[in-house]
Design a protein around this motif. Structure first.
Motif, PDB file in Angstrom:
ATOM      1  N   SER A   1       0.794   3.540  -3.196  1.00 52.51           N
ATOM      2  CA  SER A   1       0.252   4.936  -2.925  1.00 52.51           C
ATOM      3  C   SER A   1       1.280   6.150  -3.417  1.00 52.51           C
ATOM      4  O   SER A   1       0.762   7.283  -3.629  1.00 52.51           O
ATOM      5  CB  SER A   1      -0.091   5.001  -1.350  1.00 52.51           C
ATOM      6  OG  SER A   1      -1.308   4.313  -1.421  1.00 52.51           O
ATOM      7  N   SER A   2       2.541   5.514  -3.419  1.00 53.53           N
ATOM      8  CA  SER A   2       3.490   6.587  -3.751  1.00 53.53           C
ATOM      9  C   SER A   2       3.871   6.916  -5.112  1.00 53.53           C
ATOM     10  O   SER A   2       4.461   7.789  -5.608  1.00 53.53           O
ATOM     11  CB  SER A   2       4.994   6.365  -3.301  1.00 53.53           C
ATOM     12  OG  SER A   2       5.313   5.132  -3.754  1.00 53.53           O
TER      13      SER A   2
ATOM     14  N   PHE B   1      -1.054   4.906   8.784  1.00 52.93           N
ATOM     15  CA  PHE B   1      -1.950   5.258   7.719  1.00 52.93           C
ATOM     16  C   PHE B   1      -2.770   6.395   8.455  1.00 52.93           C
ATOM     17  O   PHE B   1      -3.647   7.151   7.645  1.00 52.93           O
ATOM     18  CB  PHE B   1      -2.905   4.495   6.718  1.00 52.93           C
ATOM     19  CG  PHE B   1      -2.005   3.419   6.189  1.00 52.93           C
ATOM     20  CD1 PHE B   1      -1.191   3.962   5.248  1.00 52.93           C
ATOM     21  CD2 PHE B   1      -1.915   2.094   6.618  1.00 52.93           C
ATOM     22  CE1 PHE B   1      -0.384   2.930   4.663  1.00 52.93           C
ATOM     23  CE2 PHE B   1      -1.166   1.251   5.922  1.00 52.93           C
ATOM     24  CZ  PHE B   1      -0.343   1.690   4.964  1.00 52.93           C
TER      25      PHE B   1
ATOM     26  N   TYR C   1       5.397  -0.233 -10.339  1.00 52.93           N
ATOM     27  CA  TYR C   1       5.367  -1.050  -9.076  1.00 52.93           C
ATOM     28  C   TYR C   1       6.587  -2.089  -8.903  1.00 52.93           C
ATOM     29  O   TYR C   1       7.204  -2.079  -7.769  1.00 52.93           O
ATOM     30  CB  TYR C   1       4.058  -1.723  -9.007  1.00 52.93           C
ATOM     31  CG  TYR C   1       2.912  -1.195  -9.086  1.00 52.93           C
ATOM     32  CD1 TYR C   1       2.835  -0.071  -8.202  1.00 52.93           C
ATOM     33  CD2 TYR C   1       1.626  -1.844  -9.227  1.00 52.93           C
ATOM     34  CE1 TYR C   1       1.628   0.666  -8.116  1.00 52.93           C
ATOM     35  CE2 TYR C   1       0.587  -1.093  -9.073  1.00 52.93           C
ATOM     36  CZ  TYR C   1       0.272   0.324  -8.442  1.00 52.93           C
ATOM     37  OH  TYR C   1      -0.913   0.696  -8.478  1.00 52.93           O
TER      38      TYR C   1
ATOM     39  N   ASP D   1       2.409   7.918  -8.972  1.00 53.74           N
ATOM     40  CA  ASP D   1       1.468   8.813  -9.801  1.00 53.74           C
ATOM     41  C   ASP D   1       1.031   7.948 -11.017  1.00 53.74           C
ATOM     42  O   ASP D   1       1.772   7.613 -12.028  1.00 53.74           O
ATOM     43  CB  ASP D   1       1.972  10.005 -10.104  1.00 53.74           C
ATOM     44  CG  ASP D   1       0.930  10.927 -10.703  1.00 53.74           C
ATOM     45  OD1 ASP D   1      -0.272  10.605 -10.895  1.00 53.74           O
ATOM     46  OD2 ASP D   1       1.344  12.180 -11.287  1.00 53.74           O
TER      47      ASP D   1
ATOM     48  N   LYS E   1       0.914  -1.211  -0.167  1.00 55.63           N
ATOM     49  CA  LYS E   1      -0.142  -0.149  -0.092  1.00 55.63           C
ATOM     50  C   LYS E   1       0.770   1.288   0.041  1.00 55.63           C
ATOM     51  O   LYS E   1       0.645   2.078  -0.637  1.00 55.63           O
ATOM     52  CB  LYS E   1      -0.944  -0.148   1.182  1.00 55.63           C
ATOM     53  CG  LYS E   1      -1.832   1.286   1.469  1.00 55.63           C
ATOM     54  CD  LYS E   1      -2.915   1.277   1.982  1.00 55.63           C
ATOM     55  CE  LYS E   1      -3.655   2.454   2.339  1.00 55.63           C
ATOM     56  NZ  LYS E   1      -4.244   3.105   0.988  1.00 55.63           N
TER      57      LYS E   1
END
Length: 127
Positions: free
Chosen positions: A35-36, A102, A51, A38, A31
């Motif tokens: 999430s980092s 988070f 990824y 773009d 995650k």
């Protein structure tokens, strides 16, 4: 449950809990890594490559792989339905990581659900 010695049972429980914890850690790393990135205008192939370059995603896969090996060991010693129900403790780990890492807010109804799941795990463990 299969007949195994008390010492082996303790080890299997420990391995099972570590496996579940590592699975949740692996998901957490994925995650963070996912999430980092773009994902605008790079398409699915570009996203896969991004990824694959992410240290957090790689760490997540490695952690999950270790968890899978430990899970396989635990399954070789105890019944599948028993191990799978005990693995429900992952919900507790997820709730804690969601809050601590988070900064997510957990609604009260989810806490109630989590308590009910844990009561079920206790019932299964006692059987």
């Amino acid at each position: 449950m299969r007949k195994i010695t008390a010492g082996v049972v303790k080890i299997v429980y420990l391995v099972l809990i570590i496996s579940v914890f590592l699975t949740v850690c692996g998901q957490t790393f994925m995650k963070i890594g996912g999430s980092s990135i773009d994902a605008k205008d790079i398409g699915i192939i570009g996203l896969v490559f991004e990824y694959a370059k992410s240290p957090y995603v790689i760490l997540g896969f490695a952690t999950s792989a270790i968890a899978a090996f430990l899970w396989t060991y635990a399954l070789s010693k105890i019944d599948f339905n028993y191990a799978s129900l005990i693995a429900s403790i992952s919900y507790i780990f997820v709730m804690i990581i969601s809050i601590v890492v988070f900064k997510e807010k957990i609604p009260p109804i989810r806490w109630v659900g989590c308590v009910l799941i844990m009561l079920g795990v206790i019932c299964v463990a006692k059987s």
